[in-house]
Design an enzyme around this catalytic site. Structure first.
Site, PDB file in Angstrom:
ATOM      1  N   LYS A  40       1.463  -0.829   0.024  1.00  0.00           N
ATOM      2  CA  LYS A  40      -0.279  -0.056  -0.123  1.00  0.00           C
ATOM      3  C   LYS A  40       0.500   1.087  -0.456  1.00  0.00           C
ATOM      4  O   LYS A  40       1.843   1.330   0.538  1.00  0.00           O
ATOM      5  CB  LYS A  40      -0.499   0.039   0.616  1.00  0.00           C
ATOM      6  N   LYS A  95       4.797   2.250  -3.573  1.00  0.00           N
ATOM      7  CA  LYS A  95       5.159   3.442  -3.981  1.00  0.00           C
ATOM      8  C   LYS A  95       5.101   3.387  -5.120  1.00  0.00           C
ATOM      9  O   LYS A  95       5.558   2.548  -5.885  1.00  0.00           O
ATOM     10  CB  LYS A  95       6.214   4.196  -2.593  1.00  0.00           C
ATOM     11  N   SER A 129      -6.991   5.417   4.559  1.00  0.00           N
ATOM     12  CA  SER A 129      -6.986   4.432   3.318  1.00  0.00           C
ATOM     13  C   SER A 129      -7.817   3.059   3.166  1.00  0.00           C
ATOM     14  O   SER A 129      -8.245   2.712   2.912  1.00  0.00           O
ATOM     15  CB  SER A 129      -5.805   4.559   3.088  1.00  0.00           C
ATOM     16  N   ASN A 147      -1.540  18.685   1.161  1.00  0.00           N
ATOM     17  CA  ASN A 147      -2.944  18.502   1.536  1.00  0.00           C
ATOM     18  C   ASN A 147      -2.344  17.887   3.186  1.00  0.00           C
ATOM     19  O   ASN A 147      -2.948  18.343   4.112  1.00  0.00           O
ATOM     20  CB  ASN A 147      -3.263  16.476   1.424  1.00  0.00           C
ATOM     21  N   LYS A 188       5.368   2.267   8.518  1.00  0.00           N
ATOM     22  CA  LYS A 188       4.005   3.321   8.967  1.00  0.00           C
ATOM     23  C   LYS A 188       3.129   1.884   8.420  1.00  0.00           C
ATOM     24  O   LYS A 188       2.813   2.411   9.627  1.00  0.00           O
ATOM     25  CB  LYS A 188       3.908   4.428   7.622  1.00  0.00           C
TER      26      LYS A 188
HETATM   27  P1  NAD Z   1       0.809  18.354  -1.808  1.00  0.00           P
HETATM   28  O1  NAD Z   1       0.882  18.346  -2.838  1.00  0.00           O
HETATM   29  O2  NAD Z   1      -0.817  18.972  -1.630  1.00  0.00           O
HETATM   30  O3  NAD Z   1       0.602  19.378  -0.795  1.00  0.00           O
HETATM   31  C1  NAD Z   1       2.594  19.824  -1.139  1.00  0.00           C
HETATM   32  C2  NAD Z   1       3.389  21.435  -0.487  1.00  0.00           C
HETATM   33  O4  NAD Z   1       4.471  21.350  -0.668  1.00  0.00           O
HETATM   34  C3  NAD Z   1       3.198  21.885  -1.887  1.00  0.00           C
HETATM   35  O5  NAD Z   1       2.276  23.214  -0.590  1.00  0.00           O
HETATM   36  C4  NAD Z   1       3.883  22.725  -1.933  1.00  0.00           C
HETATM   37  O6  NAD Z   1       4.083  24.303  -2.784  1.00  0.00           O
HETATM   38  C5  NAD Z   1       5.264  22.505  -1.061  1.00  0.00           C
HETATM   39  N1  NAD Z   1       6.216  22.350  -1.784  1.00  0.00           N
HETATM   40  C6  NAD Z   1       6.845  21.565  -2.786  1.00  0.00           C
HETATM   41  N2  NAD Z   1       8.272  21.911  -3.043  1.00  0.00           N
HETATM   42  C7  NAD Z   1       8.706  22.307  -1.718  1.00  0.00           C
HETATM   43  C8  NAD Z   1       9.488  22.506  -1.424  1.00  0.00           C
HETATM   44  N3  NAD Z   1      10.682  22.511  -1.747  1.00  0.00           N
HETATM   45  N4  NAD Z   1       9.437  23.223  -0.590  1.00  0.00           N
HETATM   46  C9  NAD Z   1       8.585  23.488   0.740  1.00  0.00           C
HETATM   47  N5  NAD Z   1       7.268  23.871   0.260  1.00  0.00           N
HETATM   48  C10 NAD Z   1       7.637  22.628  -0.812  1.00  0.00           C
HETATM   49  O7  NAD Z   1       0.932  16.719  -1.135  1.00  0.00           O
HETATM   50  P2  NAD Z   1       0.927  16.440   0.551  1.00  0.00           P
HETATM   51  O8  NAD Z   1       0.106  15.193  -0.120  1.00  0.00           O
HETATM   52  O9  NAD Z   1       0.521  17.049   1.351  1.00  0.00           O
HETATM   53  O10 NAD Z   1       2.280  15.632   0.886  1.00  0.00           O
HETATM   54  C11 NAD Z   1       3.284  16.296   1.521  1.00  0.00           C
HETATM   55  C12 NAD Z   1       4.404  15.116   2.615  1.00  0.00           C
HETATM   56  O11 NAD Z   1       4.012  14.650   3.240  1.00  0.00           O
HETATM   57  C13 NAD Z   1       4.545  14.499   1.441  1.00  0.00           C
HETATM   58  O12 NAD Z   1       7.014  14.234   1.961  1.00  0.00           O
HETATM   59  C14 NAD Z   1       3.652  13.093   1.632  1.00  0.00           C
HETATM   60  O13 NAD Z   1       4.334  12.225   1.063  1.00  0.00           O
HETATM   61  C15 NAD Z   1       3.559  13.540   2.756  1.00  0.00           C
HETATM   62  N6  NAD Z   1       1.998  12.418   2.961  1.00  0.00           N
HETATM   63  C16 NAD Z   1       1.523  12.760   2.271  1.00  0.00           C
HETATM   64  C17 NAD Z   1      -0.367  12.196   2.228  1.00  0.00           C
HETATM   65  C18 NAD Z   1      -1.255  11.827   2.293  1.00  0.00           C
HETATM   66  O14 NAD Z   1      -2.956  10.944   2.057  1.00  0.00           O
HETATM   67  N7  NAD Z   1      -1.112  13.121   1.514  1.00  0.00           N
HETATM   68  C19 NAD Z   1       0.164  10.774   3.743  1.00  0.00           C
HETATM   69  C20 NAD Z   1       1.235  10.531   3.870  1.00  0.00           C
HETATM   70  C21 NAD Z   1       2.855  10.829   4.109  1.00  0.00           C
END
Ligand code: NAD
Length: 427
Positions: free
Chosen positions: A68, A104, A356, A219, A92
């Site tokens: 997953k 992934k 999820s 997000n 995780k």
């Molecule tokens: P997203 O695409 O919704 O948001 C990413 C954010 O990071 C945006 O605001 C973008 O502008 C910013 N960003 C991108 N590059 C950057 C940089 N160099 N410096 C500062 N900000 C930057 O992504 P998300 O889903 O929120 O994911 C963010 C992190 O959380 C990732 O590491 C992801 O693996 C992790 N994550 C997400 C989820 C999920 O359910 N969406 C779950 C677990 C972990």
């Protein structure tokens, strides 16, 4: 960092596993991704030309269940990054006790340069390439950086068209009307928020006197600070890929989100309905944000932002890793030495995969849970997982990251041992 992100992730598993007396067979089992697929993804562009993008999917370890993990669209995606992220998903899912292994996916692309129709064609092309590799009982993708519910909806639709069955359980994070779960949209941020509430109980934090800085306002980051602000915490710094803003007085998170939806930028505004006004602030870089003198720092963008080079400058008392892998392993000892408590990614951002899992379970059983049911179940799992990790942190005097990895490796180890180990077959 002298090694790539995957080698760094492997080093961490090795170091923590050895120090926690995890059997060498189990550590060795975690050194090798089970299978990784690389595919060329042809996409018809709006001008009629065909472009080929590179896509990956890694099924890292499936001892505890089907693999997953999300799919990332980003120009810096690489095979090593996808494998590291898949290893972290393995850890995780075990930390929060889900019946899943880790996987992934990713595509090397800057989605900001694609039209909406090109984005749809790319997403469908990814599924055409991976249709025999993924599946509701084998490997279940979800959203990650720069992918969202709409993209998951296109992907599920393409999979169902290829297989000629309704199979919503092939992918999670879908729009609710297409079999998504209520509560999936803010689950990652909510999980991190629930961890902070547990930490606050342990450390006696007073929300009104606790400042928060968040790097990345997508997000994960947005929902985490929105919920913290609703609980009385003061959000003083916010950034996205283009830079950040700081104010001693704190910001109204929802105003900044509203403005970001409109202008695609993080701007220091306060909004009454649709009228937004600029408020006092200082513009800061992403590097400066990490080194602010705040109570809680939330890296919520990409991996590797805190390294051995800048770790000594971090002033936050607590770091909540909403992003995956924001701290490189050679920065861990510096952070620990400074007494900074880190809620590690494998716990702090596990709310996303947990909901999820709820979505997948509802799809398979034909249920539709209410938002209250989802929130209650998420709260229960996050509180229990935090308590499991905290208990080991205290009883074995380890960092929360070490404790979380140890909990996970012991659970995966029990799965491996149930098939029999060298000791069993030699006795
Ligand atoms: P997203 O695409 O919704 O948001 C990413 C954010 O990071 C945006 O605001 C973008 O502008 C910013 N960003 C991108 N590059 C950057 C940089 N160099 N410096 C500062 N900000 C930057 O992504 P998300 O889903 O929120 O994911 C963010 C992190 O959380 C990732 O590491 C992801 O693996 C992790 N994550 C997400 C989820 C999920 O359910 N969406 C779950 C677990 C972990």
């Amino acid at each position: 960092m002298s090694t790539d992100v995957f080698s760094d992730a492997l080093n961490r598993v090795k170091q923590i596993g050895e120090s926690a007396d995890v059997s060498p067979e189990i550590i060795e089992g975690l050194m090798h991704p089970k299978a990784t697929m690389t595919a060329s993804l042809p996409v018809r562009m709006d001008d009629g030309s065909t472009k080929h993008f590179t896509g990956y999917r890694c099924q890292y370890n499936n001892v505890l269940g089907p693999t997953k993990g999300g799919i990332r669209y980003h120009p810096d995606v690489s095979l090593e990054e996808v494998q590291a992220l898949a290893l972290w998903m393995t850890i995780k899912c075990a930390v929060v006790g889900l019946p899943y292994g880790g996987g992934k996916g990713g595509v090397i692309v800057d989605p900001k340069h694609l039209s909406p129709m090109e984005l749809e064609r790319l997403s469908r092309s990814y599924v055409r390439a991976m249709a025999d590799f993924i599946g509701p009982q084998t490997d279940i993708p979800a959203p990650d950086v720069y992918t969202n519910a709409r993209i998951m909806g296109w992907m599920a639709d393409e999979y169902e068209a290829i297989k000629r069955v309704k199979a919503p359980g092939v992918i999670t994070g879908k729009p609710v009307r297409l079999g998504g779960s209520l509560g999936r949209d803010d689950a990652t941020g909510r999980g991190a928020y629930l961890c902070v509430l547990e930490l606050a109980k342990k450390k006696g934090l007073n929300p009104a006197e606790t400042t928060v800085a968040v790097q990345g306002f997508g997000n994960g980051g947005y929902h985490a600070v929105r919920l913290l602000q609703d609980a009385g915490y003061k959000v003083v710094a916010i950034s996205d890929s283009q830079g950040g803003i700081y104010s001693d007085n704190g910001f109204d998170v929802n105003s900044i989100y509203q403005e970001k939806q409109r202008s695609r930028r993080v701007r220091a505004v306060y909004c009454e309905h649709s009228v937004c006004e600029l408020v006092d602030h200082k513009s800061i870089s992403n590097e400066e944000l990490l080194e602010l003198d705040v109570d809680i720092l939330i890296p919520a963008a990409l991996e590797g932002v805190i390294t051995a080079k800048n770790a000594a400058n971090i002033k936050a008392k607590y770091i909540v890793e909403v992003a995956n892998g924001p701290i490189e392993s050679d920065a861990d000892p510096i952070i620990d030495e400074k007494g900074i408590v880190v809620i590690p990614d494998v716990l702090a951002n596990a709310g996303g995969v947990t909901v999820s899992y709820f979505e997948w379970a509802q799809n398979r059983a034909g249920y539709a849970w209410t938002l209250e049911e989802v929130h209650q179940r998420l709260e229960h799992i996050m509180q229990k997982s935090f308590a499991d990790v905290w208990e080991l942190t205290e009883s074995e005097n380890r960092s929360m990251r070490d404790a979380a990895y140890t909990v996970a490796m012991r659970r995966i180890g029990q799965g491996i041992e149930a098939h029999g180990t060298r000791d069993y077959f030699n006795s």
